[in-house]
Design a protein around this motif. Structure first.
Motif, short mmCIF file in Angstrom:
data_model
loop_
_atom_site.label_atom_id
_atom_site.label_comp_id
_atom_site.label_asym_id
_atom_site.label_seq_id
_atom_site.Cartn_x
_atom_site.Cartn_y
_atom_site.Cartn_z
N PHE A 21 2.04 -0.52 29.05
CA PHE A 21 0.97 -0.81 27.82
C PHE A 21 0.00 -1.94 28.38
CE2 PHE A 21 3.70 1.52 25.62
CZ PHE A 21 3.01 2.36 24.50
N SER A 22 0.33 -2.28 29.80
CA SER A 22 -0.42 -3.47 30.42
C SER A 22 -1.77 -2.86 30.89
CB SER A 22 0.12 -4.08 31.41
OG SER A 22 1.30 -4.83 31.13
N ASP A 23 -2.92 -3.22 30.41
CA ASP A 23 -4.06 -2.68 30.93
C ASP A 23 -4.19 -2.49 32.05
OD1 ASP A 23 -4.99 -2.12 28.16
OD2 ASP A 23 -5.97 -4.06 27.80
N SER A 24 -4.26 -1.48 32.76
CA SER A 24 -4.38 -1.37 34.36
C SER A 24 -5.64 -1.47 34.90
CB SER A 24 -3.83 0.11 34.74
OG SER A 24 -4.55 1.06 34.10
N ASN A 25 -6.63 -1.28 33.92
CA ASN A 25 -8.41 -1.71 34.51
C ASN A 25 -8.58 -3.15 34.39
OD1 ASN A 25 -8.00 -1.51 31.73
ND2 ASN A 25 -10.15 -0.46 31.55
N CYS A 26 -7.46 -4.23 33.95
CA CYS A 26 -7.85 -5.41 33.64
C CYS A 26 -6.97 -6.47 34.38
CB CYS A 26 -7.69 -5.69 32.18
SG CYS A 26 -8.18 -7.43 31.79
N SER A 27 -7.55 -6.76 35.49
CA SER A 27 -6.72 -7.61 36.24
C SER A 27 -6.22 -9.06 35.57
CB SER A 27 -7.61 -8.20 37.59
OG SER A 27 -8.76 -8.90 37.12
N ASP A 28 -6.74 -9.37 34.67
CA ASP A 28 -6.47 -10.71 33.92
C ASP A 28 -5.63 -10.43 32.48
OD1 ASP A 28 -7.91 -12.26 35.57
OD2 ASP A 28 -9.95 -11.90 34.43
N ALA A 29 -5.02 -8.97 32.58
CA ALA A 29 -4.34 -8.66 31.47
C ALA A 29 -3.26 -9.71 31.00
CB ALA A 29 -3.80 -7.25 31.59
N HIS A 30 -2.49 -10.25 32.02
CA HIS A 30 -1.48 -11.01 31.87
C HIS A 30 -1.80 -12.55 32.06
CE1 HIS A 30 1.72 -7.90 32.67
NE2 HIS A 30 0.96 -7.50 31.57
N ASN A 31 -3.09 -12.80 32.05
CA ASN A 31 -3.26 -14.15 32.22
C ASN A 31 -3.65 -15.10 30.96
OD1 ASN A 31 -5.23 -16.54 32.52
ND2 ASN A 31 -5.85 -15.67 34.45
N LYS A 32 -2.64 -15.81 30.82
CA LYS A 32 -2.48 -16.58 29.42
C LYS A 32 -3.90 -16.99 28.96
CE LYS A 32 0.82 -19.23 26.73
NZ LYS A 32 1.97 -19.94 26.53
N SER A 33 -4.60 -17.96 29.65
CA SER A 33 -5.73 -18.46 29.25
C SER A 33 -6.81 -17.65 29.08
CB SER A 33 -5.98 -19.40 30.48
OG SER A 33 -6.65 -18.76 31.67
N VAL A 34 -6.97 -16.30 29.54
CA VAL A 34 -7.98 -15.57 29.35
C VAL A 34 -7.48 -14.73 27.96
CG1 VAL A 34 -8.81 -13.16 30.01
CG2 VAL A 34 -8.31 -14.82 31.79
N THR A 35 -6.41 -14.62 27.69
CA THR A 35 -5.77 -13.84 26.37
C THR A 35 -6.17 -14.75 25.29
OG1 THR A 35 -3.93 -12.71 27.59
CG2 THR A 35 -3.87 -13.00 25.22
N ILE A 36 -5.77 -16.22 25.71
CA ILE A 36 -6.18 -17.23 24.38
C ILE A 36 -7.76 -17.17 24.18
CG2 ILE A 36 -6.25 -19.49 24.01
CD1 ILE A 36 -3.60 -19.83 25.29
N LYS A 37 -8.49 -17.01 25.04
CA LYS A 37 -10.02 -17.08 24.73
C LYS A 37 -10.39 -15.76 24.10
CE LYS A 37 -11.49 -19.72 28.69
NZ LYS A 37 -12.18 -19.83 30.13
N ILE A 38 -9.88 -14.57 24.56
CA ILE A 38 -10.05 -13.47 23.88
C ILE A 38 -9.64 -13.48 22.20
CG2 ILE A 38 -9.37 -10.90 23.60
CD1 ILE A 38 -9.01 -10.96 26.57
N ILE A 39 -8.45 -14.13 22.11
CA ILE A 39 -7.93 -14.20 20.57
C ILE A 39 -8.60 -14.94 19.74
CG2 ILE A 39 -5.98 -14.85 19.27
CD1 ILE A 39 -4.13 -13.97 21.31
N GLU A 40 -9.18 -16.31 20.32
CA GLU A 40 -9.95 -17.31 19.73
C GLU A 40 -11.40 -16.53 19.42
OE1 GLU A 40 -8.71 -21.55 21.68
OE2 GLU A 40 -10.39 -20.21 22.53
N ASN A 41 -11.98 -15.75 20.09
CA ASN A 41 -13.25 -15.00 19.76
C ASN A 41 -12.96 -14.23 18.89
OD1 ASN A 41 -14.54 -16.41 21.63
ND2 ASN A 41 -14.27 -14.94 23.42
#
Length: 518
Positions: free
Chosen positions: A486-506
């Motif tokens: 279920f990890s997004d294969s087309n997103c290299s930052d799928a498991h990057n915590k800092s990137v995920t935090i920014k997405i959730i904040e937005n």
């Protein structure tokens, strides 16, 4: 531990079959089998011990369990050469360079002058013993297997009493799968066996090929959901050219066979004799003592037992992965939990008791979460819904799928936003807590919690709810792979915590604007 026990442990933990290790060592799989059952020894300095050590150091898929059994200090990076050497010493510490067997052989060989057989004793032919003669029904080949299975099940169905059927077979499933009409008939008969109040205790063979495993899941999983099946598996290694079947309905009927693997030239014997049934019952129970539960199944009537098992599961040390349509109950903020609980307005005594149970369960699980997150990782896979989902003022959802109480209260969109906000807070507060965002569709009403080396909890929370616990290493690895997909294969930052935090904040900023909350 003996060498063969250590080798078994390694192969079971890493889910490595005999043929895979045999291919790596360029030997026959039967030799691996003899090493594993202890009938073939290895010398301490055998090149095979080195080959085994190298293989597991490079191919291991469950490094945490390997580190644990080798008692190696945990580290983010373990040198492969060091790991190979550690495995070699661990495997070799009870092996010797003893040549006693060869010395004895040479000594006896030198002493042998000629081969002489002992003289014949005529008296041995007198009074030859004779066993009890039974009336037995005999069936032959794959068609015989189908006919004998029908006779076995119909005998159980038409019997006045109910019982617990005891089933085991490591034979190929070809005899079932090659006849579609029989499969349909078998399904109806086994359903009727359960409908009439019988239970089934089954010892599964879990080292089957993919097609047979898929067929087994297709046929047995719906039966598990009745709560009438108690499945087990043999945790040791078993490899023999002879395949055995034993279907037993105590004090009613038994079906037993033994056949050479890969052939259809088997005979099946159907017994009704009480003495034979009692002997086969002892045989089955003796084997069962060496088996472990494969799946524990709980219906809604057994929710208390399941809650106890779930709390024991969550309390065990280990990294946990969670796949669910909504964030888990242990990440729900207490204020939101209290707000939702006030909606349960029924003031009856029973309703108040249920509220207390729900609140106590929530608090206990929250305490375990706050304790474990200090030392163990917890990661959840999450679908963040489209913002338009929040614009529908009539929309509501039933909250975390691990609420596990029926009926579940109604959660408003604002509750979901509060939940996601608290998830974001936990991500920032705890280095060991993380969320992986996915755009893939997570199954509705399915909750999965997995701890590597511990087990898997799988829950279907729509009506009728069913809860399952599995602890076989092959199933744990299969569910781990399923969750990872279920990890997004087309997103290299799928498991990057800092990137995920920014997405959730937005997402939260947009959501709060839509709902007009601060």
């Amino acid at each position: 531990m003996k060498f063969h026990e250590k080798l078994n442990l390694l192969m079971n933990l890493q889910n490595i079959p005999n043929n895979k290790l045999a291919k790596a060592l360029s030997v026959d799989p039967s030799l691996i089998s003899r090493w594993r059952n202890g009938t073939r020894d290895l010398a301490k300095h055998s090149e095979y011990v080195t080959g085994i050590s190298t293989y597991f150091a490079n191919q291991t898929v469950c490094r945490e369990s390997l580190v644990e059994i080798l008692d190696i200090p945990k580290s983010d990076h373990i040198d492969t050469i060091l790991l190979t050497d550690t495995i070699w010493h661990w495997l070799s510490d009870d092996l010797t360079t003893n040549t006693t067997l060869v010395n004895k052989f040479i000594d006896r060989f030198n002493q042998a002058k000629e081969s002489k057989l002992p003289p014949f004793i005529p008296e041995l032919l007198q009074n030859a013993p004779s066993g009890k003669k039974l009336s037995v029904e005999v069936y032959y080949g794959n068609e015989g297997k189908r006919q004998s299975a029908i006779k076995f099940l119909t005998t159980v169905i038409t019997h006045k009493q109910t019982c617990t059927l005891k089933l085991y077979s490591d034979d190929s499933m070809d005899w079932m799968l090659e006849d579609v009409d029989f499969c349909i008939k078998w399904a109806h008969l086994i359903a009727e066996v359960i409908r009439r109040g019988n239970r089934i205790l089954i010892i599964h063979t879990i080292n089957r090929n993919t097609d047979e495993m898929n067929a087994a899941i297709d046929r047995w999983l719906p039966l598990y959901m009745t709560g009438a099946i108690e499945p087990y598996y043999y945790s040791g290694h078993q490899e023999t050219p002879f395949k055995h079947t034993l279907f037993l309905a105590p004090e009613m009927v038994a079906l037993k066979s033994s056949a050479m693997s890969g052939t259809t030239c088997s005979e099946l014997l159907l017994y009704h004799d009480q003495g034979m049934l009692a002997a086969l019952d002892v045989e089955f129970n003796a084997y069962l003592e060496h088996c472990r539960p494969l799946i524990k199944v709980f219906t809604m009537n057994e929710i208390g037992k399941f809650q106890t098992l779930l709390q024991e599961f969550e309390a065990q040390n280990g990294n946990m992965s969670i796949l669910s349509k909504a964030p888990s109950l242990t990440t729900l903020p207490q204020a939101t939990f209290t707000d939702v609980m006030t909606q349960l307005s029924n003031d009856s005594y029973e309703a108040q008791i249920e509220k207390q149970v729900i609140m106590s369960n929530y608090k206990n699980r929250l305490d375990v979460f706050n304790l474990n997150i200090q030392t163990c990782n917890q990661c959840e896979w999450l679908n963040l819904p489209e913002i338009d989902w929040l614009r529908d003022k009539t929309f509501s959802y039933s909250g975390p799928l691990d609420w596990f109480f029926i009926p579940r209260p109604t959660f408003e969109p604002v509750h979901y936003v509060q939940h996601v906000a608290h998830v974001l807070h936990l991500m920032k507060l705890h280095k060991n807590y993380n969320v992986h965002l996915t755009h893939l569709s997570i199954p509705d009403d399915i909750f999965i919690a997995l701890k590597q080396g511990v087990g898997v909890i799988v829950c279907k929370v729509d009506q009728p709810p069913i809860f399952m616990a599995l602890n076989h290493i092959a199933m744990i690895n299969a569910f781990q792979n399923f969750i990872e997909e279920f990890s997004d294969s087309n997103c290299s930052d799928a498991h990057n915590k800092s990137v995920t935090i920014k997405i959730i904040e937005n997402w939260l900023e947009q959501a709060k604007t839509v709902l007009e909350i601060s």
